[in-house]
Design an enzyme around this catalytic site. Structure first.
Site, PDB file in Angstrom:
ATOM      1  N   ASP A   1     -75.667  33.343   4.867  1.00 49.84           N
ATOM      2  CA  ASP A   1     -74.629  34.353   4.753  1.00 49.84           C
ATOM      3  C   ASP A   1     -73.306  33.667   5.122  1.00 49.84           C
ATOM      4  O   ASP A   1     -73.304  32.602   5.747  1.00 49.84           O
ATOM      5  CB  ASP A   1     -74.948  35.499   5.717  1.00 49.84           C
TER       6      ASP A   1
ATOM      7  N   ASP B   1     -69.740  35.598   6.133  1.00 48.79           N
ATOM      8  CA  ASP B   1     -69.002  36.294   7.188  1.00 48.79           C
ATOM      9  C   ASP B   1     -69.903  36.560   8.390  1.00 48.79           C
ATOM     10  O   ASP B   1     -70.933  37.223   8.266  1.00 48.79           O
ATOM     11  CB  ASP B   1     -68.441  37.616   6.667  1.00 48.79           C
TER      12      ASP B   1
ATOM     13  N   ASP C   1     -76.443  37.035   9.894  1.00 46.70           N
ATOM     14  CA  ASP C   1     -76.237  37.804  11.125  1.00 46.70           C
ATOM     15  C   ASP C   1     -76.535  39.290  10.955  1.00 46.70           C
ATOM     16  O   ASP C   1     -76.289  40.069  11.874  1.00 46.70           O
ATOM     17  CB  ASP C   1     -74.801  37.624  11.618  1.00 46.70           C
TER      18      ASP C   1
END
Length: 258
Positions: free
Chosen positions: A44, A46, A192
């Site tokens: 991922d 961001d 996250d």
């Protein structure tokens, strides 16, 4: 491109030959190290490769029309909001306004974009081991291009939200696996977000690693089985140990393994 998309579709539909069943997180801890092949890592962006800077609750409130609408969306989503999903059914003018708000918040984030500690070192480690690196984000392609340019590390494929369907649908991860000619069970998805990154990885049949810097998700064993990642770390630096202790880091071979 078309054969790859067709292959991804076959994988999604279950038409492809069954892949070896993955161990659960608990079983993996008891297994001998070096018994699981790893040929690719998908990240991922961001909050994983970059430091989280976007005020998502503020963005959601403005897009949805205030605190009451935001609270209702959170309740409907089980405590979280999938803003892209929320606006999919809106009228064109409402969608345009919503995307303008999202773009403004994302641009503010780009203005103060920072690399996550340990990201550069981890990428260097993967490159030295000849492990492929890919990226899947729900941000726009402009943000991905800026990330590549500003920090000098390239991910390929790097899929933004222009690729549909986006996370948590497994399609983008399966597309990357088919592009690499690597089966999902030889790939780790690192992110996250439980609802986006971990669910995407689990649905695709890949290993999953949750980056939880602040401990907001609680202990690993407390997470629901359907979203429990194979691994949980508090920093990208810990990913080194996960990869070295639990996988055979084999370089990519030229022939297809799917």
């Amino acid at each position: 491109m078309l054969p790859r998309l067709l292959l991804a579709h076959r994988l999604l539909a279950g038409a492809a030959a069954p892949l070896p069943r993955r161990r659960t997180a608990a079983a993996m801890s008891a297994a001998a190290p070096g018994t699981r092949l790893l040929r690719g890592v998908v990240f991922d962006m961001d909050g994983t490769l970059t430091v989280p800077v976007i005020d998502f609750p503020a963005m959601y409130r403005e897009v949805l029309g205030g605190d009451e609408a935001y609270a209702a969306a959170r309740a409907a989503g089980g405590g979280s909001v999938d803003i892209l999903h929320c606006i999919e059914g809106w009228a064109p003018d409402e969608q345009r306004r919503a995307y303008e708000v999202i773009a403004r918040f994302e641009q503010d984030g780009l203005d103060c974009l920072q690399i996550m500690p340990g990201a550069s070192e981890l990428c260097g480690f993967l490159d030295a081991k000849q492990i492929r690196r890919g990226l899947i984000t729900r941000n726009v392609k402009t943000a991905v291009d800026l990330f590549h340019q500003r920090f000098g590390m390239m991910f390929s494929p790097a899929l933004s939200r222009e690729f549909r369907p986006y996370k948590p649908d497994p399609a983008p991860l399966l597309h990357i696996c088919s592009t690499w000619n690597i089966p999902p069970n030889e790939v780790v998805m690192v992110g996250d977000s439980l609802k986006d990154d971990v669910v995407c990885g689990k649905r695709a049949g890949a290993f999953t690693c949750l980056l939880d810097e602040t401990g907001r998700y609680g202990p690993h064993d407390s997470l629901p089985e359907d979203v429990r990642p194979d691994f949980k770390v508090s920093s990208l630096s810990e990913v080194f140990s996960v990869l070295e202790e639990h996988f055979d880091l084999a370089p990519v071979v030229s022939e297809s393994r799917i």
